[in-house]
Design a protein around this motif. Structure first.
Motif, PDB file in Angstrom:
ATOM      1  N   ALA A 152     -21.089 -29.094  -7.972  1.00 37.39           N
ATOM      2  CA  ALA A 152     -22.498 -29.320  -7.633  1.00 37.39           C
ATOM      3  C   ALA A 152     -22.876 -30.772  -7.916  1.00 37.39           C
ATOM      4  O   ALA A 152     -22.576 -31.314  -8.991  1.00 37.39           O
ATOM      5  CB  ALA A 152     -23.391 -28.379  -8.437  1.00 37.39           C
ATOM      6  N   GLY A 153     -23.518 -31.408  -6.946  1.00 38.71           N
ATOM      7  CA  GLY A 153     -23.986 -32.776  -7.098  1.00 38.71           C
ATOM      8  C   GLY A 153     -22.932 -33.833  -6.898  1.00 38.71           C
ATOM      9  O   GLY A 153     -23.205 -35.033  -7.057  1.00 38.71           O
ATOM     10  N   SER A 154     -21.721 -33.438  -6.528  1.00 32.95           N
ATOM     11  CA  SER A 154     -20.612 -34.380  -6.403  1.00 32.95           C
ATOM     12  C   SER A 154     -20.291 -34.659  -4.936  1.00 32.95           C
ATOM     13  O   SER A 154     -20.447 -33.801  -4.071  1.00 32.95           O
ATOM     14  CB  SER A 154     -19.366 -33.825  -7.094  1.00 32.95           C
ATOM     15  OG  SER A 154     -18.242 -34.622  -6.836  1.00 32.95           O
ATOM     16  N   ASN A 155     -19.809 -35.885  -4.693  1.00 33.51           N
ATOM     17  CA  ASN A 155     -19.315 -36.245  -3.365  1.00 33.51           C
ATOM     18  C   ASN A 155     -17.804 -36.078  -3.254  1.00 33.51           C
ATOM     19  O   ASN A 155     -17.221 -36.350  -2.207  1.00 33.51           O
ATOM     20  CB  ASN A 155     -19.696 -37.691  -3.040  1.00 33.51           C
ATOM     21  CG  ASN A 155     -21.193 -37.875  -2.881  1.00 33.51           C
ATOM     22  OD1 ASN A 155     -21.869 -37.008  -2.315  1.00 33.51           O
ATOM     23  ND2 ASN A 155     -21.726 -38.983  -3.383  1.00 33.51           N
ATOM     24  N   ASP A 156     -17.182 -35.645  -4.337  1.00 29.18           N
ATOM     25  CA  ASP A 156     -15.739 -35.411  -4.357  1.00 29.18           C
ATOM     26  C   ASP A 156     -15.420 -34.194  -3.494  1.00 29.18           C
ATOM     27  O   ASP A 156     -16.125 -33.183  -3.539  1.00 29.18           O
ATOM     28  CB  ASP A 156     -15.280 -35.178  -5.802  1.00 29.18           C
ATOM     29  CG  ASP A 156     -13.775 -35.207  -5.960  1.00 29.18           C
ATOM     30  OD1 ASP A 156     -13.070 -34.870  -4.993  1.00 29.18           O
ATOM     31  OD2 ASP A 156     -13.302 -35.559  -7.057  1.00 29.18           O
ATOM     32  N   SER A 157     -14.341 -34.275  -2.737  1.00 26.58           N
ATOM     33  CA  SER A 157     -13.987 -33.178  -1.840  1.00 26.58           C
ATOM     34  C   SER A 157     -13.208 -32.064  -2.540  1.00 26.58           C
ATOM     35  O   SER A 157     -12.915 -31.033  -1.920  1.00 26.58           O
ATOM     36  CB  SER A 157     -13.156 -33.715  -0.673  1.00 26.58           C
ATOM     37  OG  SER A 157     -11.950 -34.303  -1.149  1.00 26.58           O
ATOM     38  N   THR A 158     -12.872 -32.241  -3.815  1.00 23.71           N
ATOM     39  CA  THR A 158     -12.120 -31.223  -4.542  1.00 23.71           C
ATOM     40  C   THR A 158     -12.886 -29.900  -4.551  1.00 23.71           C
ATOM     41  O   THR A 158     -14.082 -29.861  -4.846  1.00 23.71           O
ATOM     42  CB  THR A 158     -11.863 -31.663  -5.994  1.00 23.71           C
ATOM     43  OG1 THR A 158     -11.157 -32.902  -5.983  1.00 23.71           O
ATOM     44  CG2 THR A 158     -11.050 -30.620  -6.742  1.00 23.71           C
ATOM     45  N   LYS A 159     -12.186 -28.820  -4.232  1.00 29.06           N
ATOM     46  CA  LYS A 159     -12.810 -27.502  -4.210  1.00 29.06           C
ATOM     47  C   LYS A 159     -12.406 -26.715  -5.455  1.00 29.06           C
ATOM     48  O   LYS A 159     -11.252 -26.724  -5.871  1.00 29.06           O
ATOM     49  CB  LYS A 159     -12.390 -26.726  -2.957  1.00 29.06           C
ATOM     50  CG  LYS A 159     -12.823 -27.360  -1.633  1.00 29.06           C
ATOM     51  CD  LYS A 159     -14.296 -27.166  -1.388  1.00 29.06           C
ATOM     52  CE  LYS A 159     -14.719 -27.728  -0.029  1.00 29.06           C
ATOM     53  NZ  LYS A 159     -14.127 -26.999   1.108  1.00 29.06           N
ATOM     54  N   PHE A 255     -29.723 -19.316  -1.358  1.00 26.95           N
ATOM     55  CA  PHE A 255     -28.875 -20.458  -1.049  1.00 26.95           C
ATOM     56  C   PHE A 255     -28.833 -21.380  -2.269  1.00 26.95           C
ATOM     57  O   PHE A 255     -29.879 -21.853  -2.731  1.00 26.95           O
ATOM     58  CB  PHE A 255     -29.415 -21.234   0.157  1.00 26.95           C
ATOM     59  CG  PHE A 255     -29.551 -20.412   1.399  1.00 26.95           C
ATOM     60  CD1 PHE A 255     -28.531 -20.360   2.343  1.00 26.95           C
ATOM     61  CD2 PHE A 255     -30.703 -19.656   1.634  1.00 26.95           C
ATOM     62  CE1 PHE A 255     -28.660 -19.586   3.494  1.00 26.95           C
ATOM     63  CE2 PHE A 255     -30.846 -18.891   2.776  1.00 26.95           C
ATOM     64  CZ  PHE A 255     -29.818 -18.858   3.708  1.00 26.95           C
ATOM     65  N   VAL A 256     -27.636 -21.644  -2.783  1.00 25.32           N
ATOM     66  CA  VAL A 256     -27.475 -22.560  -3.910  1.00 25.32           C
ATOM     67  C   VAL A 256     -27.403 -23.981  -3.363  1.00 25.32           C
ATOM     68  O   VAL A 256     -26.597 -24.284  -2.476  1.00 25.32           O
ATOM     69  CB  VAL A 256     -26.205 -22.251  -4.708  1.00 25.32           C
ATOM     70  CG1 VAL A 256     -26.066 -23.219  -5.889  1.00 25.32           C
ATOM     71  CG2 VAL A 256     -26.210 -20.805  -5.194  1.00 25.32           C
ATOM     72  N   ASP A 257     -28.236 -24.868  -3.892  1.00 24.08           N
ATOM     73  CA  ASP A 257     -28.277 -26.261  -3.434  1.00 24.08           C
ATOM     74  C   ASP A 257     -27.151 -27.039  -4.108  1.00 24.08           C
ATOM     75  O   ASP A 257     -27.248 -27.414  -5.278  1.00 24.08           O
ATOM     76  CB  ASP A 257     -29.631 -26.878  -3.776  1.00 24.08           C
ATOM     77  CG  ASP A 257     -29.835 -28.233  -3.118  1.00 24.08           C
ATOM     78  OD1 ASP A 257     -28.843 -28.840  -2.673  1.00 24.08           O
ATOM     79  OD2 ASP A 257     -30.998 -28.684  -3.053  1.00 24.08           O
ATOM     80  N   MET A 258     -26.070 -27.304  -3.371  1.00 24.29           N
ATOM     81  CA  MET A 258     -24.923 -27.988  -3.953  1.00 24.29           C
ATOM     82  C   MET A 258     -25.062 -29.510  -3.916  1.00 24.29           C
ATOM     83  O   MET A 258     -24.173 -30.224  -4.386  1.00 24.29           O
ATOM     84  CB  MET A 258     -23.651 -27.553  -3.230  1.00 24.29           C
ATOM     85  CG  MET A 258     -23.347 -26.074  -3.383  1.00 24.29           C
ATOM     86  SD  MET A 258     -23.208 -25.550  -5.125  1.00 24.29           S
ATOM     87  CE  MET A 258     -21.631 -26.272  -5.541  1.00 24.29           C
ATOM     88  N   SER A 259     -26.167 -30.002  -3.381  1.00 25.41           N
ATOM     89  CA  SER A 259     -26.417 -31.442  -3.429  1.00 25.41           C
ATOM     90  C   SER A 259     -27.004 -31.857  -4.775  1.00 25.41           C
ATOM     91  O   SER A 259     -27.051 -33.050  -5.100  1.00 25.41           O
ATOM     92  CB  SER A 259     -27.367 -31.857  -2.305  1.00 25.41           C
ATOM     93  OG  SER A 259     -28.689 -31.386  -2.538  1.00 25.41           O
ATOM     94  N   LYS A 260     -27.465 -30.885  -5.554  1.00 28.07           N
ATOM     95  CA  LYS A 260     -28.097 -31.174  -6.845  1.00 28.07           C
ATOM     96  C   LYS A 260     -27.130 -30.909  -7.993  1.00 28.07           C
ATOM     97  O   LYS A 260     -26.388 -29.918  -7.991  1.00 28.07           O
ATOM     98  CB  LYS A 260     -29.348 -30.317  -7.031  1.00 28.07           C
ATOM     99  CG  LYS A 260     -30.478 -30.667  -6.081  1.00 28.07           C
ATOM    100  CD  LYS A 260     -31.720 -29.841  -6.385  1.00 28.07           C
ATOM    101  CE  LYS A 260     -32.885 -30.236  -5.484  1.00 28.07           C
ATOM    102  NZ  LYS A 260     -34.101 -29.423  -5.769  1.00 28.07           N
TER     103      LYS A 260
END
Length: 337
Positions: A152-159, A255-260
């Motif tokens: 959450a809040g990361s720009n990293d593509s790791t899942k 919906f969980v906001d994964m940009s935060k």
């Protein structure tokens, strides 16, 4: 996918459909039918199945990095668990696992989960600890929804693997109004992967999750049924059975906001935020959608399109109808395509 896409799978001898997944190339669909995993082509022709489970196989997710299907798998002796165990190995210990299916090996019907080399499992100690605590800590009834999503809040593509608790519906208590979602880095999970002997359950798994998140939605009936990360909206779709507490909106989807970024509240709980999508319940500030599908399976195709499973049964057994939808993010609605 083509407009109007629809497929059906019928006559499965298991419980109702719990979740669906597809591979990266969209050549196959995978279905969890409570005590078995079914592999089909995109037209619904059955290629193979994995049976022999005495536990509850719930939501499933395809992991693009290793090409395997992961699923929540629980063994317990509450009302649901006893119903599944009846007539099987009723002495099995309580335990909560992530099942990992080598789906490339599934090539015939009724492959055995224990003996045919198609499934291994990782034990989740955190879940058993909360489930076994007095009064089931946080209302934990086990696990169900799972998905792979970034931090959450990361720009990293790791899942990472996100695993959601089932939460008992109990209107007399207030400590069960959050969804509880565990996050695991599975990059070193090979050391935990062992076949699951249901006569002697292994306990190989991480001592604790990398994060334990709380998401305020109000109490729901058995917690999160399906999680699905949607890159298009950068949210985790959270499909539930409606709750019963009158002070909450009791939406079937959030919906969980994964940009935060996740944050810590005054009690020290690490929290995720709801995205402002759908309907806002003014009294609580909870956002959600009244869209009724998703609890028995949803797949994000990553381009604003989704596959939803609809459970039904007929004289042949349990069935699922899978249909194509598009997502209107502004309205918080899904529309049949």
């Amino acid at each position: 996918m083509k407009n109007g896409y629809e497929m059906k799978i019928e006559g499965i001898k298991g419980g109702h459909v719990q979740g669906i997944a597809t591979d990266k190339s969209r050549e196959h669909l995978y279905f969890s039918f409570t005590t078995c995993l079914v592999k089909t082509d995109m037209e619904g022709n059955i290629i193979g199945s994995v049976t022999g489970l005495a536990g509850h196989l719930g939501c499933i997710a395809y992991h693009e990095e290793d090409g395997k299907v992961y699923g929540s798998l629980e063994y317990k002796h509450d009302a649901i668990g006893k119903g599944i165990l009846k007539g099987r190995n009723e002495d099995v210990e309580d335990g909560f696992y992530i099942a990992v299916f080598d789906v490339d090996k599934i090539n015939r019907l009724n492959m055995d989960a224990q003996t045919d080399g198609v499934m291994k499992a990782v034990f989740l100690k955190e879940v058993l600890d909360d489930y076994s605590a007095p009064n089931h800590k946080f209302g934990c009834s086990g696990i169900d929804g799972i998905t792979f999503a970034p931090l959450a809040g990361s720009n990293d593509s790791t899942k990472y693997l996100y695993v959601a608790y089932g939460i008992y519906s109990d209107i007399s208590r207030d400590d069960n109004d959050d969804q509880v979602i565990l996050r695991y880095d599975i990059s070193d999970w090979d050391k935990y992967l062992f076949p699951l002997d249901q006569r002697s359950m292994h306990r190989h798994g991480p001592a604790s999750p990398d994060s334990k998140y709380f998401l305020f939605t109000g109490n729901t009936n058995y917690g999160v049924q399906n999680l699905e990360y949607d890159e298009f909206s950068n949210t985790i779709i959270t499909a539930v059975y409606r709750g019963k507490k009158e002070k909450y909106p009791n939406y079937p989807m959030f919906f969980v906001d994964m940009s935060k970024d996740a944050y810590f509240d005054e009690e020290g709980k690490e929290r995720l935020s709801l995205a402002q999508i759908g309907i806002c319940h003014e009294a609580t500030g909870i956002y959600g959608s009244d869209f009724g599908l998703g609890a028995t399976g949803v797949i994000s195709l990553g381009d604003g399109e989704f596959l939803f499973s609809n459970s039904y049964s007929n004289e042949a057994g349990n069935c699922s109808r899978v249909e194509l939808y598009t997502f209107d993010k502004d309205a918080g609605k899904f529309n049949r395509k």
